[in-house]
Every structure is written in C-alpha cells, then in structure tokens.
Design a protein around this motif. Structure first.
Motif, PDB file in Angstrom:
ATOM      1  N   GLU A 156      -5.713  24.569  41.467  1.00  0.00           N
ATOM      2  CA  GLU A 156      -6.550  24.294  40.287  1.00  0.00           C
ATOM      3  C   GLU A 156      -6.172  25.267  39.170  1.00  0.00           C
ATOM      4  OE1 GLU A 156      -9.068  21.836  40.786  1.00  0.00           O
ATOM      5  OE2 GLU A 156      -9.376  21.815  38.634  1.00  0.00           O
ATOM      6  N   THR A 157      -6.034  26.533  39.504  1.00  0.00           N
ATOM      7  CA  THR A 157      -5.808  27.548  38.466  1.00  0.00           C
ATOM      8  C   THR A 157      -4.553  28.394  38.722  1.00  0.00           C
ATOM      9  OG1 THR A 157      -7.318  29.082  39.591  1.00  0.00           O
ATOM     10  CG2 THR A 157      -8.256  27.711  37.867  1.00  0.00           C
ATOM     11  N   GLY A 158      -3.688  27.943  39.626  1.00  0.00           N
ATOM     12  CA  GLY A 158      -2.377  28.580  39.742  1.00  0.00           C
ATOM     13  C   GLY A 158      -2.176  29.560  40.876  1.00  0.00           C
ATOM     14  N   THR A 159      -3.236  29.946  41.572  1.00  0.00           N
ATOM     15  CA  THR A 159      -3.066  30.941  42.633  1.00  0.00           C
ATOM     16  C   THR A 159      -2.172  30.401  43.751  1.00  0.00           C
ATOM     17  OG1 THR A 159      -5.345  31.571  42.160  1.00  0.00           O
ATOM     18  CG2 THR A 159      -4.315  32.582  44.090  1.00  0.00           C
ATOM     19  N   ALA A 160      -2.420  29.170  44.153  1.00  0.00           N
ATOM     20  CA  ALA A 160      -1.623  28.592  45.245  1.00  0.00           C
ATOM     21  C   ALA A 160      -0.147  28.485  44.846  1.00  0.00           C
ATOM     22  CB  ALA A 160      -2.177  27.217  45.631  1.00  0.00           C
ATOM     23  N   GLU A 161       0.110  28.248  43.582  1.00  0.00           N
ATOM     24  CA  GLU A 161       1.512  28.181  43.124  1.00  0.00           C
ATOM     25  C   GLU A 161       2.168  29.554  43.266  1.00  0.00           C
ATOM     26  OE1 GLU A 161       2.024  26.789  39.131  1.00  0.00           O
ATOM     27  OE2 GLU A 161       4.224  26.863  39.284  1.00  0.00           O
ATOM     28  N   ASN A 162       1.459  30.596  42.865  1.00  0.00           N
ATOM     29  CA  ASN A 162       2.010  31.951  43.000  1.00  0.00           C
ATOM     30  C   ASN A 162       2.298  32.283  44.457  1.00  0.00           C
ATOM     31  OD1 ASN A 162       1.762  32.385  40.268  1.00  0.00           O
ATOM     32  ND2 ASN A 162      -0.238  33.375  40.431  1.00  0.00           N
ATOM     33  N   VAL A 163       1.380  31.905  45.329  1.00  0.00           N
ATOM     34  CA  VAL A 163       1.561  32.185  46.758  1.00  0.00           C
ATOM     35  C   VAL A 163       2.765  31.405  47.289  1.00  0.00           C
ATOM     36  CG1 VAL A 163       0.516  31.931  49.037  1.00  0.00           C
ATOM     37  CG2 VAL A 163      -0.861  32.749  47.126  1.00  0.00           C
ATOM     38  N   TYR A 221       7.392  22.722  45.430  1.00  0.00           N
ATOM     39  CA  TYR A 221       6.982  21.606  44.578  1.00  0.00           C
ATOM     40  C   TYR A 221       5.461  21.556  44.411  1.00  0.00           C
ATOM     41  CZ  TYR A 221      11.717  20.103  45.551  1.00  0.00           C
ATOM     42  OH  TYR A 221      13.080  20.065  45.664  1.00  0.00           O
ATOM     43  N   ASP A 222       5.071  21.002  43.263  1.00  0.00           N
ATOM     44  CA  ASP A 222       3.659  20.815  42.926  1.00  0.00           C
ATOM     45  C   ASP A 222       3.201  19.447  43.440  1.00  0.00           C
ATOM     46  OD1 ASP A 222       1.201  20.456  41.631  1.00  0.00           O
ATOM     47  OD2 ASP A 222       1.909  21.391  39.782  1.00  0.00           O
ATOM     48  N   VAL A 277       0.468  24.848  50.780  1.00  0.00           N
ATOM     49  CA  VAL A 277      -0.381  25.926  50.265  1.00  0.00           C
ATOM     50  C   VAL A 277      -1.405  25.255  49.356  1.00  0.00           C
ATOM     51  CG1 VAL A 277      -0.443  28.116  49.030  1.00  0.00           C
ATOM     52  CG2 VAL A 277       1.618  27.473  50.301  1.00  0.00           C
ATOM     53  N   CYS A 278      -2.675  25.333  49.738  1.00  0.00           N
ATOM     54  CA  CYS A 278      -3.666  24.520  49.031  1.00  0.00           C
ATOM     55  C   CYS A 278      -4.996  25.254  48.895  1.00  0.00           C
ATOM     56  CB  CYS A 278      -3.865  23.206  49.787  1.00  0.00           C
ATOM     57  SG  CYS A 278      -4.904  22.020  48.935  1.00  0.00           S
ATOM     58  N   SER A 279      -5.548  25.247  47.692  1.00  0.00           N
ATOM     59  CA  SER A 279      -6.840  25.888  47.467  1.00  0.00           C
ATOM     60  C   SER A 279      -7.980  24.894  47.695  1.00  0.00           C
ATOM     61  CB  SER A 279      -6.905  26.479  46.057  1.00  0.00           C
ATOM     62  OG  SER A 279      -6.936  25.465  45.075  1.00  0.00           O
ATOM     63  N   THR A 280      -9.193  25.333  47.417  1.00  0.00           N
ATOM     64  CA  THR A 280     -10.417  24.534  47.612  1.00  0.00           C
ATOM     65  C   THR A 280     -11.203  24.555  46.312  1.00  0.00           C
ATOM     66  OG1 THR A 280     -10.471  25.378  49.876  1.00  0.00           O
ATOM     67  CG2 THR A 280     -12.455  24.265  49.080  1.00  0.00           C
ATOM     68  N   TYR A 281     -11.729  23.413  45.919  1.00  0.00           N
ATOM     69  CA  TYR A 281     -12.565  23.381  44.707  1.00  0.00           C
ATOM     70  C   TYR A 281     -13.796  22.538  44.900  1.00  0.00           C
ATOM     71  CZ  TYR A 281     -10.717  26.620  41.482  1.00  0.00           C
ATOM     72  OH  TYR A 281     -10.414  27.814  40.888  1.00  0.00           O
ATOM     73  N   GLY A 282     -14.625  22.514  43.845  1.00  0.00           N
ATOM     74  CA  GLY A 282     -15.871  21.751  43.929  1.00  0.00           C
ATOM     75  C   GLY A 282     -16.703  22.271  45.086  1.00  0.00           C
ATOM     76  N   SER A 283     -17.202  21.362  45.889  1.00  0.00           N
ATOM     77  CA  SER A 283     -17.959  21.741  47.090  1.00  0.00           C
ATOM     78  C   SER A 283     -17.103  21.406  48.301  1.00  0.00           C
ATOM     79  CB  SER A 283     -19.274  20.968  47.152  1.00  0.00           C
ATOM     80  OG  SER A 283     -20.016  21.214  45.986  1.00  0.00           O
ATOM     81  N   GLY A 284     -16.090  22.224  48.526  1.00  0.00           N
ATOM     82  CA  GLY A 284     -15.213  21.997  49.669  1.00  0.00           C
ATOM     83  C   GLY A 284     -14.265  20.835  49.480  1.00  0.00           C
ATOM     84  N   PRO A 295      -3.768  37.380  47.385  1.00  0.00           N
ATOM     85  CA  PRO A 295      -3.253  36.131  47.957  1.00  0.00           C
ATOM     86  C   PRO A 295      -1.754  36.161  48.231  1.00  0.00           C
ATOM     87  CG  PRO A 295      -4.714  35.666  46.097  1.00  0.00           C
ATOM     88  CD  PRO A 295      -4.547  37.152  46.156  1.00  0.00           C
ATOM     89  N   ARG A 296      -0.980  36.731  47.317  1.00  0.00           N
ATOM     90  CA  ARG A 296       0.479  36.762  47.517  1.00  0.00           C
ATOM     91  C   ARG A 296       0.853  37.602  48.733  1.00  0.00           C
ATOM     92  NH1 ARG A 296       3.381  35.786  42.014  1.00  0.00           N
ATOM     93  NH2 ARG A 296       5.228  36.357  43.169  1.00  0.00           N
ATOM     94  N   VAL A 297       0.152  38.714  48.903  1.00  0.00           N
ATOM     95  CA  VAL A 297       0.444  39.605  50.037  1.00  0.00           C
ATOM     96  C   VAL A 297       0.087  38.912  51.347  1.00  0.00           C
ATOM     97  CG1 VAL A 297      -0.191  41.794  51.131  1.00  0.00           C
ATOM     98  CG2 VAL A 297       0.126  41.671  48.631  1.00  0.00           C
ATOM     99  N   ALA A 298      -1.083  38.266  51.359  1.00  0.00           N
ATOM    100  CA  ALA A 298      -1.518  37.553  52.569  1.00  0.00           C
ATOM    101  C   ALA A 298      -0.570  36.389  52.869  1.00  0.00           C
ATOM    102  CB  ALA A 298      -2.943  37.036  52.391  1.00  0.00           C
ATOM    103  N   GLY A 299      -0.165  35.694  51.824  1.00  0.00           N
ATOM    104  CA  GLY A 299       0.728  34.553  52.010  1.00  0.00           C
ATOM    105  C   GLY A 299       2.088  34.969  52.546  1.00  0.00           C
ATOM    106  N   ARG A 300       2.597  36.053  52.028  1.00  0.00           N
ATOM    107  CA  ARG A 300       3.911  36.540  52.497  1.00  0.00           C
ATOM    108  C   ARG A 300       3.836  36.949  53.974  1.00  0.00           C
ATOM    109  NH1 ARG A 300       8.995  38.837  51.210  1.00  0.00           N
ATOM    110  NH2 ARG A 300       8.968  37.792  49.221  1.00  0.00           N
ATOM    111  N   ALA A 301       2.774  37.660  54.341  1.00  0.00           N
ATOM    112  CA  ALA A 301       2.621  38.094  55.738  1.00  0.00           C
ATOM    113  C   ALA A 301       2.495  36.880  56.662  1.00  0.00           C
ATOM    114  CB  ALA A 301       1.386  39.000  55.869  1.00  0.00           C
ATOM    115  N   TRP A 302       1.728  35.895  56.218  1.00  0.00           N
ATOM    116  CA  TRP A 302       1.554  34.675  57.027  1.00  0.00           C
ATOM    117  C   TRP A 302       2.902  33.966  57.193  1.00  0.00           C
ATOM    118  CZ3 TRP A 302       2.487  29.576  55.629  1.00  0.00           C
ATOM    119  CH2 TRP A 302       2.013  28.603  56.516  1.00  0.00           C
TER     120      TRP A 302
END
Ligand code: FMN
Length: 148
Positions: free
Chosen positions: A10-17, A31-32, A50-57, A129-136
């Motif tokens: 929604e706001t770019g965090t998942a793209e950075n990760v 890819y987006d 890599v996917c975020s959550t919005y609205g009510s889940g 998020p980037r640190v967690a994503g890299r470790a995962w």
C-alpha cells in the motif's frame, strides 16, 4: 531454477523488503503485483511473496489485481513452490498479518506448495522490515539448499 519475488504493497514497505531480499535469494526479478501477468508464473519454480495487510485484515490495494487474476483465471500452479513474508502490525490483533496469509491461501488453492517458515513482520517491533526480511530470506535460502 527461476526465482521470482512478487510484492503487494500500500505504501511501499513491502517493495523495500522485496528489493532487500533480491540478492540474498539470487532472484531473477522483483515485480509489483499491480502490473504482473500471471501467465509469467509458468516459468517460475520458486515464488517469494512479500505482502502487507490493509483495511481490516485485507490485501493491500497493490495486491488486488494479482489476487483477482488468480481468482478469475484459476491457473494450475502445481509446478510452483512459494514462500511468504507478510507485513502487519500486532495492534490490529485478530487481523494481524492476514495479507500474507490470504496470499498463501489463494496460491495453495491453485495447487502451489508453500515452503519454508511463513514470515511475519510486526510494525510495532524494534526490528526494521528490511532487516527482518533479509534474515528471513537467508534462513529460507539455507533451508532450500539443505533440502535440495
Ligand atoms: C489503515 C491501515 C490498516 C492496516 N490494517 C492492518 C491489519 O488489519 N492487520 C495488520 O497486521 N496490519 C495492518 N496494517 C499495518 C500494515 O500492514 C503495516 O504498516 C505494513 O508494514 C505496511 O506495509 P506497506 O507499506 O507495504 O503497505 C494497517 C496499516 C494501516 C495504515
């Protein structure tokens, strides 16, 4: 083996990760979900979502076209292995990290097989998020190498 990273945001965090993970998993592309043609999944053997959550889940807006295409066209994804790293925040309690879980559900419905640990980032934690994503991604790579 073709490795693809697909992000829904929604706001770019998942793209950075997703970009942070690319070199770790030696991805052939990042890819987006907004403008991704699901026919291209035919060439992929490992899909990292890599996917975020919005609205009510719910899924973020950026993930909706991909989810809608899978729903409408019901492709056979039985050749595909996928791993999920979800983004969310525990303040949302019952809907914590549902976006990544919804993605796992719809890919499984199409015959794909989830591998590795389902990753979940909590926006309320001190870990970026980037640190967690890299470790995962490093853990996933080691697991897949060990079981290859
Ligand atoms: C309006 C709004 C609704 C949200 N709803 C949820 C939710 O239901 N469950 C959850 O775990 N996180 C929820 N989040 C947190 C986001 O998923 C989290 O901040 C994530 O890191 C955003 O990633 P993005 O920038 O890639 O979209 C919500 C955030 C906002 C701003």
């Amino acid at each position: 083996m073709s490795v693809m990273i697909l992000f829904g945001t929604e706001t770019g965090t998942a793209e950075n990760v997703a970009e942070e993970m690319a070199d770790v998993v030696m991805a052939d592309g990042v890819y987006d979900m907004t403008d991704f043609d699901i026919d291209d999944l035919a060439e992929v053997s490992l899909l990292i979502v890599v996917c975020s959550t919005y609205g009510s889940g719910e899924l973020p807006t950026g993930a909706e076209p991909f989810a809608a295409a899978l729903d409408a066209r019901t492709p056979d994804l039985s050749h595909l292995r996928f791993a999920v790293f979800g983004l969310g925040d525990v303040v949302y309690e019952d809907t914590y990290n549902r976006g990544g879980e919804i993605m796992a559900e719809i890919l499984t419905e199409r015959g794909a097989t989830q591998v590795g640990e389902h990753g979940r980032h909590d926006g309320s934690s001190d870990i970026k998020p980037r640190v967690a994503g890299r470790a995962w991604a490093q853990d996933l790579t080691e697991l897949l190498e060990a079981t290859a």
